[in-house]
Design a protein around this motif. Structure first.
Motif, PDB file in Angstrom:
ATOM      1  N   ALA A 240       0.557  -1.149  -0.141  1.00 39.27           N
ATOM      2  CA  ALA A 240      -0.185   0.149  -0.005  1.00 39.27           C
ATOM      3  C   ALA A 240       0.789   1.228   0.383  1.00 39.27           C
ATOM      4  O   ALA A 240       1.705   0.973   0.384  1.00 39.27           O
ATOM      5  N   ILE A 241       0.562   1.880  -1.014  1.00 38.35           N
ATOM      6  CA  ILE A 241       1.108   3.888  -0.503  1.00 38.35           C
ATOM      7  C   ILE A 241       0.614   4.673  -0.113  1.00 38.35           C
ATOM      8  O   ILE A 241      -0.687   4.959  -0.769  1.00 38.35           O
ATOM      9  N   ILE A 242       0.887   5.443   0.704  1.00 37.65           N
ATOM     10  CA  ILE A 242       0.620   7.163   0.248  1.00 37.65           C
ATOM     11  C   ILE A 242       1.175   7.780  -0.192  1.00 37.65           C
ATOM     12  O   ILE A 242       2.424   8.243  -0.035  1.00 37.65           O
ATOM     13  N   MET A 243      -0.165   8.253  -1.246  1.00 35.80           N
ATOM     14  CA  MET A 243       1.200   9.264  -2.394  1.00 35.80           C
ATOM     15  C   MET A 243       0.500  10.562  -2.011  1.00 35.80           C
ATOM     16  O   MET A 243       0.197  11.236  -2.348  1.00 35.80           O
ATOM     17  N   ASP A 244       2.108  10.266  -1.716  1.00 40.83           N
ATOM     18  CA  ASP A 244       2.013  12.408  -0.848  1.00 40.83           C
ATOM     19  C   ASP A 244       2.703  13.412  -1.470  1.00 40.83           C
ATOM     20  O   ASP A 244       4.398  12.452  -1.633  1.00 40.83           O
TER      21      ASP A 244
ATOM     22  N   ALA B 218      -1.205  11.734 -11.088  1.00 49.73           N
ATOM     23  CA  ALA B 218      -1.429  10.666 -11.831  1.00 49.73           C
ATOM     24  C   ALA B 218       0.178  10.058 -12.898  1.00 49.73           C
ATOM     25  O   ALA B 218       0.014   9.187 -13.189  1.00 49.73           O
ATOM     26  N   GLU B 219       0.593  10.625 -13.434  1.00 48.71           N
ATOM     27  CA  GLU B 219       1.523  10.386 -14.519  1.00 48.71           C
ATOM     28  C   GLU B 219       2.737   9.141 -13.351  1.00 48.71           C
ATOM     29  O   GLU B 219       2.747   7.979 -13.912  1.00 48.71           O
ATOM     30  N   ALA B 220       3.183   9.159 -12.341  1.00 46.62           N
ATOM     31  CA  ALA B 220       3.707   8.161 -11.347  1.00 46.62           C
ATOM     32  C   ALA B 220       3.374   7.147 -11.193  1.00 46.62           C
ATOM     33  O   ALA B 220       3.482   5.929 -10.888  1.00 46.62           O
ATOM     34  N   LEU B 221       1.391   7.008 -10.931  1.00 50.30           N
ATOM     35  CA  LEU B 221       0.252   6.527 -10.669  1.00 50.30           C
ATOM     36  C   LEU B 221       0.615   5.140 -11.588  1.00 50.30           C
ATOM     37  O   LEU B 221       1.169   4.268 -11.496  1.00 50.30           O
ATOM     38  N   ARG B 222       0.741   5.576 -13.371  1.00 47.67           N
ATOM     39  CA  ARG B 222       0.608   5.168 -14.599  1.00 47.67           C
ATOM     40  C   ARG B 222       1.613   3.849 -14.276  1.00 47.67           C
ATOM     41  O   ARG B 222       2.040   3.029 -14.283  1.00 47.67           O
ATOM     42  N   ARG B 223       3.581   5.014 -13.584  1.00 45.62           N
ATOM     43  CA  ARG B 223       4.488   4.472 -13.728  1.00 45.62           C
ATOM     44  C   ARG B 223       4.720   3.339 -12.654  1.00 45.62           C
ATOM     45  O   ARG B 223       5.248   1.945 -12.657  1.00 45.62           O
ATOM     46  N   THR B 224       4.035   3.357 -11.495  1.00 43.49           N
ATOM     47  CA  THR B 224       4.049   2.634 -10.348  1.00 43.49           C
ATOM     48  C   THR B 224       3.212   1.453 -10.507  1.00 43.49           C
ATOM     49  O   THR B 224       3.554  -0.184 -10.373  1.00 43.49           O
TER      50      THR B 224
ATOM     51  N   ARG C  19     -11.448   7.435 -17.616  1.00 36.02           N
ATOM     52  CA  ARG C  19     -11.194   7.546 -19.148  1.00 36.02           C
ATOM     53  C   ARG C  19     -10.498   6.924 -19.898  1.00 36.02           C
ATOM     54  O   ARG C  19     -10.170   6.047 -21.038  1.00 36.02           O
ATOM     55  N   ALA C  20      -9.514   7.900 -19.862  1.00 42.76           N
ATOM     56  CA  ALA C  20      -7.290   7.026 -20.269  1.00 42.76           C
ATOM     57  C   ALA C  20      -7.259   6.321 -20.655  1.00 42.76           C
ATOM     58  O   ALA C  20      -7.013   5.935 -21.521  1.00 42.76           O
ATOM     59  N   GLU C  21      -7.616   6.202 -18.989  1.00 46.25           N
ATOM     60  CA  GLU C  21      -6.421   4.521 -18.637  1.00 46.25           C
ATOM     61  C   GLU C  21      -6.953   3.668 -18.481  1.00 46.25           C
ATOM     62  O   GLU C  21      -5.991   2.081 -18.804  1.00 46.25           O
ATOM     63  N   ILE C  22      -8.837   2.800 -18.291  1.00 46.93           N
ATOM     64  CA  ILE C  22      -9.500   2.042 -18.327  1.00 46.93           C
ATOM     65  C   ILE C  22      -8.917   0.713 -18.904  1.00 46.93           C
ATOM     66  O   ILE C  22      -9.128  -0.549 -19.069  1.00 46.93           O
ATOM     67  N   ALA C  23      -9.015   1.204 -20.535  1.00 49.36           N
ATOM     68  CA  ALA C  23      -9.143   0.337 -21.812  1.00 49.36           C
ATOM     69  C   ALA C  23      -7.521  -0.639 -21.387  1.00 49.36           C
ATOM     70  O   ALA C  23      -7.267  -1.886 -21.743  1.00 49.36           O
ATOM     71  N   GLU C  24      -6.252  -0.143 -21.042  1.00 46.47           N
ATOM     72  CA  GLU C  24      -5.658  -0.149 -21.201  1.00 46.47           C
ATOM     73  C   GLU C  24      -5.570  -0.444 -19.446  1.00 46.47           C
ATOM     74  O   GLU C  24      -4.420  -2.307 -20.214  1.00 46.47           O
TER      75      GLU C  24
ATOM     76  N   TRP D 264       5.832  12.747  -4.548  1.00 51.10           N
ATOM     77  CA  TRP D 264       5.016  11.414  -5.111  1.00 51.10           C
ATOM     78  C   TRP D 264       5.159  11.478  -6.698  1.00 51.10           C
ATOM     79  O   TRP D 264       5.016  10.729  -7.416  1.00 51.10           O
ATOM     80  N   PRO D 265       5.526  12.302  -7.187  1.00 49.53           N
ATOM     81  CA  PRO D 265       5.444  12.833  -8.468  1.00 49.53           C
ATOM     82  C   PRO D 265       6.340  12.011  -9.498  1.00 49.53           C
ATOM     83  O   PRO D 265       6.405  11.907 -10.571  1.00 49.53           O
ATOM     84  N   ASP D 266       7.507  12.460  -7.952  1.00 53.75           N
ATOM     85  CA  ASP D 266       8.569  11.417  -8.650  1.00 53.75           C
ATOM     86  C   ASP D 266       9.024   9.568  -8.420  1.00 53.75           C
ATOM     87  O   ASP D 266       9.636   9.501  -8.595  1.00 53.75           O
TER      88      ASP D 266
END
Length: 246
Positions: free
Chosen positions: A26-30, A51-57, A98-103, A221-223
C-alpha cells in the motif's frame, strides 16, 4: 455485511508473492503540492504529475509480481481542501478513468475501490462502477484505490455491521471485525509506503497495518516510479518479520 461467522483470526505469515516479495503493498501518495510549489506551478500540475507516477507505479507493481497494490487517492479528510482543488481532483479522476481503463483492463489488472466513493458526483460514481465491472474478471494485479476512505470510519462501519448481525459479545473477535472491513477479501498488508518524508499513517489502513512493514521515503509522489518501488521491495526483503514471536 450480514451473516458473516466469527472465525479464528489467521496468524500472519511470510510474504508469498510471485517474486518472493510482498503480496500486498500500500502507498500513501503524498507530495504533489510540494512538488508543484518547488517548480512554481499550480497544485493541479502536481496532481497531474502524480497521475503519471501512478501509471509508472502500477506498471512496476506488475513487473515485481505484487499481487495487490492499494493506493490512497482521496481521504475522507480531503473534503476540507478548497472547493476549487476538489473540483480539479474530480476532473483529474474523470480523465484518468476514461484515459486509462482500457489499458488497465488489457493488462489483466483488476480494479477495486475501498471507501465511500458514492459521495462523489453521480457521473464519477458511474465511471468508477463501470471501470470496476469491466475489470472484474481479470486475474492479474489487483489495483485497490482508496476513495473517500478513512480507516477509523471503516472500523466504525465494521462494528455497526457486527451490531446489525446480532453477534454475541463472546463471538466478537479480530476475525469478526476483519471480515467486515473493506479489504476483507484481500491478502494481509505486507508493506506500507509513505512518500514525501512525512512519517504518519494519516488514517490509512490502521487495522490492516498492525503487522505491516512501514517504509517512509523522502521522494515526492510525482517523482516515484518503478525503480523506487523496486528499492522499497528490496528493503522489505531484508526485514525479519516475527509477528510478536522470537
Amino acid at each position: 455485511m450480514t451473516g458473516v461467522p466469527a472465525v479464528s483470526e489467521p496468524v500472519p505469515g511470510p510474504a508469498t508473492g510471485r517474486s518472493g516479495g510482498p503480496r500486498h503493498v500500500a502507498i500513501i501518495m503524498d507530495g504533489n503540492g510540494r512538488w508543484a510549489k518547488k517548480r512554481l506551478l499550480p497544485r493541479i500540475a502536481g496532481h497531474r504529475a502524480g497521475a503519471e507516477a501512478l501509471r509508472r507505479t502500477i506498471r512496476g507493481a506488475g513487473q515485481l509480481g505484487i499481487e495487490v497494490l492499494t493506493l490512497y487517492a482521496f481521504s475522507s479528510e480531503n473534503w476540507r481542501r478548497p472547493a476549487s482543488e476538489i473540483a480539479d481532483l474530480m476532473g483529474l479522476l474523470r480523465h484518468y478513468i476514461r484515459a486509462e481503463i482500457a489499458e488497465i483492463a488489457a493488462a489483466g489488472i483488476r480494479l477495486r475501490i475501498i471507501g465511500d466513493y458514492r459521495r462523489f458526483e453521480p457521473d464519477v460514481v458511474t465511471l468508477i462502477d463501470d471501470a470496476v465491472a469491466k475489470t472484474a474478471g481479470n486475474t492479474g494485479t489487483t489495483l485497490v484505490i482508496a476513495l473517500n476512505y478513512g480507516a477509523q470510519d471503516e472500523i466504525v462501519r465494521a462494528v455497526r455491521g457486527i451490531v446489525a448481525d446480532g453477534l454475541a459479545p463472546a463471538d466478537i473477535d479480530t476475525a469478526a471485525i476483519g471480515a467486515r472491513l473493506d479489504t476483507s477479501d484481500l491478502p494481509p498488508l505486507d508493506l506500507l509506503i509513505r512518500t514525501s518524508g512525512e512519517r504518519r499513517l494519516s488514517n490509512f489502513l490502521l487495522w490492516q497495518a498492525a503487522y505491516a512493514e512501514l517504509l517512509f521515503v523522502d521522494t515526492l509522489w510525482p517523482d516515484f516510479d518503478a525503480a523506487t518501488l523496486a528499492t522499497a521491495v528490496q528493503d522489505f526483503a531484508t526485514r525479519e518479520r516475527r509477528y510478536g514471536g522470537l
